[in-house]
Design an enzyme around this catalytic site. Structure first.
Site, PDB file in Angstrom:
ATOM      1  N   HIS A 124       0.861  -1.184   0.000  1.00 11.60           N
ATOM      2  CA  HIS A 124       0.000   0.000   0.000  1.00 11.60           C
ATOM      3  C   HIS A 124       0.896   1.232   0.000  1.00 11.60           C
ATOM      4  O   HIS A 124       2.007   1.212   0.527  1.00 11.60           O
ATOM      5  CB  HIS A 124      -0.875  -0.041   1.264  1.00 11.60           C
ATOM      6  CG  HIS A 124      -1.962   0.977   1.308  1.00 11.60           C
ATOM      7  ND1 HIS A 124      -1.728   2.307   1.616  1.00 11.60           N
ATOM      8  CD2 HIS A 124      -3.308   0.876   1.118  1.00 11.60           C
ATOM      9  CE1 HIS A 124      -2.885   2.969   1.628  1.00 11.60           C
ATOM     10  NE2 HIS A 124      -3.845   2.120   1.311  1.00 11.60           N
ATOM     11  N   ASP A 201       2.763  -4.434   8.271  1.00 14.16           N
ATOM     12  CA  ASP A 201       1.508  -3.701   8.090  1.00 14.16           C
ATOM     13  C   ASP A 201       0.366  -4.710   8.167  1.00 14.16           C
ATOM     14  O   ASP A 201       0.153  -5.496   7.248  1.00 14.16           O
ATOM     15  CB  ASP A 201       1.524  -2.996   6.732  1.00 14.16           C
ATOM     16  CG  ASP A 201       0.202  -2.303   6.398  1.00 14.16           C
ATOM     17  OD1 ASP A 201      -0.721  -2.327   7.238  1.00 14.16           O
ATOM     18  OD2 ASP A 201       0.106  -1.747   5.297  1.00 14.16           O
ATOM     19  N   GLN A 204      -4.781  -5.245   6.814  1.00 16.28           N
ATOM     20  CA  GLN A 204      -5.714  -6.189   6.203  1.00 16.28           C
ATOM     21  C   GLN A 204      -5.779  -7.525   6.932  1.00 16.28           C
ATOM     22  O   GLN A 204      -6.828  -8.157   6.991  1.00 16.28           O
ATOM     23  CB  GLN A 204      -5.329  -6.423   4.735  1.00 16.28           C
ATOM     24  CG  GLN A 204      -5.428  -5.192   3.855  1.00 16.28           C
ATOM     25  CD  GLN A 204      -6.850  -4.663   3.702  1.00 16.28           C
ATOM     26  OE1 GLN A 204      -7.810  -5.427   3.695  1.00 16.28           O
ATOM     27  NE2 GLN A 204      -6.980  -3.353   3.569  1.00 16.28           N
ATOM     28  N   LYS A 227     -10.923  -0.842   9.806  1.00 15.97           N
ATOM     29  CA  LYS A 227     -10.968  -2.066   9.000  1.00 15.97           C
ATOM     30  C   LYS A 227     -11.300  -3.296   9.836  1.00 15.97           C
ATOM     31  O   LYS A 227     -11.453  -4.395   9.306  1.00 15.97           O
ATOM     32  CB  LYS A 227      -9.638  -2.258   8.274  1.00 15.97           C
ATOM     33  CG  LYS A 227      -9.334  -1.147   7.268  1.00 15.97           C
ATOM     34  CD  LYS A 227      -8.068  -1.436   6.504  1.00 15.97           C
ATOM     35  CE  LYS A 227      -7.610  -0.238   5.689  1.00 15.97           C
ATOM     36  NZ  LYS A 227      -8.516   0.098   4.588  1.00 15.97           N
ATOM     37  N   CYS A 365      -4.627   2.443  -3.893  1.00 13.39           N
ATOM     38  CA  CYS A 365      -3.392   2.870  -3.226  1.00 13.39           C
ATOM     39  C   CYS A 365      -2.260   1.860  -3.412  1.00 13.39           C
ATOM     40  O   CYS A 365      -1.426   1.673  -2.524  1.00 13.39           O
ATOM     41  CB  CYS A 365      -3.627   3.149  -1.737  1.00 13.39           C
ATOM     42  SG  CYS A 365      -4.593   4.633  -1.426  1.00 13.39           S
TER      43      CYS A 365
END
Length: 407
Positions: A124, A201, A204, A227, A365
């Site tokens: 991202h 990261d 997700q 999220k 993104c």
């Protein structure tokens, strides 16, 4: 068939019962932001109705209640990601700010001229741009782990990229565009063996399966509240306590200080060190409620159901002539990005909205990722545990209609 009671779950999400353009809402934009269960909505409402006050140092009852709720949320978040100590969970605005925080503090102290920052081709923008900015400032280089045509990391290329110049590996746990689950459990030890600091990261991954930062062995882990069924404007940076306490403050102001004088200022330890000023109190409390809600679900049944959704949707979409799916990793979450021959993604998104179907179009993104596939973007349908097989059918029928009208 899974044992997941999707009807019972959907009843907990008020927004899913509405209509859009005269059709039942089919919300398939979960990778961008998830919907919120009643438990989160009601917790936010209760805070503003009965507990609203500024936190820390207040001696009155409301301030004490708000402070207790805020710090209880930190405890919930720590359990949610398997953090051994709640104080190592720093509240930020989102995963993006968490990454920028690390870049501006740890990065500036540990990365210099000639050093390398290693990212992947599927990152991202939030896990690319801050490192590019840092590299430009200090004279470092951002290097890239390539991916194959299936949307998986080229693990054969990785060892040669982990060099003596590599100071940081910044890698997404799950790709927001492809759904690929990266084998971070295998990759992190390779980096740590060479003394490389690792940031994961998890924006997700946390939405789809349990995460345990202690088991992963990374140095930093970030995710966004919105999220994972929580409010917008709140996120988390987890870091190893010794690393966090050694990092300089990111912002200056109230609550992050020990003592202030015009002769000089000293700073507090974590978590206050990185939470200058009045934080998003309600957001943190709402995120705590979201974490408790998700931890209360049957994770095994949830994962099985989302896999069922992914399998069914993949089969249905592949049956449409001219539709190509990008991201066919052996291990992926319920995200499907695709193109439809001769039709612009924005036109697809606009026409699906007429049928009440919410999907995402564009580059998501991840512009370097799509450049690798020779595209400017795609259409993305991303599924959550509250979506249904009937909604997959609605998506498929609407896409066939779009193709008939515009193909």
């Amino acid at each position: 068939m899974s044992q997941w009671d999707v009807a019972q779950v959907r009843a907990e999400f008020p927004i899913l019962g509405q209509t859009v353009n005269g059709h039942p809402l089919v919300y398939l934009d979960n990778a961008a932001t998830s919907q919120k269960p009643r438990a989160v909505i009601e917790r936010l409402d209760r805070y503003y109705r009965t507990e609203n006050a500024n936190i820390h140092r207040g001696v009155h009852a409301l301030s004490q209640e708000a402070t207790a709720a805020y710090e209880a949320a930190r405890e919930s978040v720590a359990r949610f990601i398997g953090a051994p100590e709640a104080r190592s969970c720093i509240f930020t605005r989102n995963a993006t700010e968490a990454i920028n925080l690390v870049a501006a503090t740890w990065g500036r102290e540990h990365i210099g001229a000639g050093d390398e920052i290693l990212v992947s081709e599927m990152e991202h923008h939030a896990n690319i741009v801050p490192w590019q900015m840092l590299a430009e400032q200090v004279g470092a280089t951002v290097t890239v782990i390539p991916i194959n045509d299936r949307g998986e990391l080229d693990l054969d290329a990785l060892p040669a990229l982990l060099t003596s110049r590599t100071k940081l590996l910044a890698l997404c746990h799950v790709s927001n565009s492809l759904g690929t689950i990266n084998p971070v459990e295998q990759i992190i030890p390779l980096a740590k063996a060479k003394g490389i600091t690792v940031l994961i990261d998890g924006a997700q991954s946390t939405a789809h399966f349990p995460v345990n930062v202690a088991t992963l062995g990374c140095d930093f882990f970030v995710f966004s509240g919105h999220k994972v069924c929580g409010p917008t404007g709140i996120g988390v940076l987890w870091g190893k306590p010794d690393l966090l306490n050694a990092m300089p403050p990111y912002q200056g102001g109230g609550d992050m200080i020990d003592r202030v004088s015009f002769a000089g200022t000293t700073f507090r330890q974590i978590p206050e060190r990185f939470e200058a000023g009045t934080p998003h109190i309600a957001g943190a409390i709402g995120l705590g409620a979201a974490a408790e809600y998700l931890m209360g679900l049957d994770q095994q049944a949830l994962a099985a159901y989302e896999h069922e959704l992914l399998t069914y949707a993949t089969e249905q979409l592949q049956a449409i002539d001219g539709l190509q799916i990008y991201g066919e990793a052996a291990h992926k979450v319920s995200v499907i990005s695709f193109t439809l021959a001769g039709i612009h993604p924005n036109d697809i998104g606009t026409m699906l909205d007429v049928d009440g179907i919410a999907i995402r179009t564009g580059h998501h993104c991840t512009m370097p990722l799509w450049a690798r596939f020779g595209l400017e973007g795609s259409t993305r349908a991303s599924f959550a545990f509250y979506n249904t097989l009937a909604e997959v059918d609605a998506l498929t029928a609407s896409l066939r209609k779009v193709q008939k009208l515009l193909g």
